[in-house]
Enzyme design. Sequence first.
Site, PDB file in Angstrom:
ATOM      1  N   ASP A  67       6.599  -1.903   0.883  1.00 18.71           N
ATOM      2  CA  ASP A  67       5.789  -2.101  -0.316  1.00 18.71           C
ATOM      3  C   ASP A  67       6.345  -1.362  -1.526  1.00 18.71           C
ATOM      4  OD1 ASP A  67       5.206   0.334   0.876  1.00 18.71           O
ATOM      5  OD2 ASP A  67       3.147  -0.202   1.392  1.00 18.71           O
ATOM      6  N   ASN A 136      -8.214   4.527   5.222  1.00 19.54           N
ATOM      7  CA  ASN A 136      -9.122   3.371   5.352  1.00 19.54           C
ATOM      8  C   ASN A 136      -8.572   2.300   6.315  1.00 19.54           C
ATOM      9  OD1 ASN A 136      -7.093   2.135   3.923  1.00 19.54           O
ATOM     10  ND2 ASN A 136      -8.279   1.697   2.090  1.00 19.54           N
ATOM     11  N   HIS A 138      -5.535   0.931   6.175  1.00 15.76           N
ATOM     12  CA  HIS A 138      -4.528  -0.007   5.649  1.00 15.76           C
ATOM     13  C   HIS A 138      -3.175   0.233   6.315  1.00 15.76           C
ATOM     14  CE1 HIS A 138      -3.374   2.784   2.014  1.00 15.76           C
ATOM     15  NE2 HIS A 138      -2.497   2.934   2.964  1.00 15.76           N
ATOM     16  N   GLU A 143      -5.062  -3.760   2.329  1.00 17.42           N
ATOM     17  CA  GLU A 143      -6.306  -3.005   2.258  1.00 17.42           C
ATOM     18  C   GLU A 143      -7.432  -3.718   3.024  1.00 17.42           C
ATOM     19  OE1 GLU A 143      -6.148  -0.059   1.181  1.00 17.42           O
ATOM     20  OE2 GLU A 143      -5.734   0.142  -0.955  1.00 17.42           O
TER      21      GLU A 143
END
Length: 243
Positions: A67, A136, A138, A143
Amino acid sequence: MKVIVADDYQEMSKIASEIITEEIIKKPNIVLGLATGTSPIGLYDNLIENYNNEIVDFSSVSTFNLDEYLGLNPENENSYSYFMWDKLFSHINVKKENVHLLKGDASDIQKEMNDYVKAIKECHGIDVQVLGIGSNGHIGFNEPGTDFEKLIDLVDLKESTINDNSRLFDNIEDVPKKAVSLGIKSIMNAKKIILLASGEKKQDAIYKTIHSEVTNEVPSTILNLHHDVTIIVDKKAAGKIKC
Ligand code: F6R
């Protein structure tokens, strides 16, 4: 899913580097999928050490990073391109033309994404994908709520991710709100996956990854559907998992 609980970050990094070194020795022209962030830094340090000790040779290795922040050019110190050259590529003999990094400041980001997916295909896919995990859940920058079918995506970062990542920026306002990320489908297409997590902040994410049912609300749960996943965690990140 194989889970290895290491004593600490150092041991986690060492175990990961041993697995990856072995994979490179087995297949010198391996295609590695790489992550940035705190989790793989120790792994990269160990790989550099193995290279310096002539245990491993990167001259035929290809890499694809997961990414990049949207809008950041590769010279920006907060870009993931900069991170990778700083933490790994400048210290090993990987060929520049075999390093693939997303250009966050590409004038045509859609074309950039399409070309990236095409380049992975031309290299016959990713052999070993290294992942960190967000608090979280991801993976990459996919996400909660992510579409599991995407090969690559332009994503809005969640507030929790922006907060987590703000430690690396001067101001929280400087953290980009969008990123380009290989999608869950590309991650799942990798032949082998190694996920690294350390520290208490990752306890919940690791617990859910291993024990929750597959849900896009916790993107990492998709890894339960992959046939070759090794999760390497330190004791703190493993704090909540059941044996
Ligand atoms: C980075 C990436 C992210 C990180 C995750 C954990 O390329 O894809 O998913 O792996 O945010 O980051 P750290 O390791 O800094 O806790």
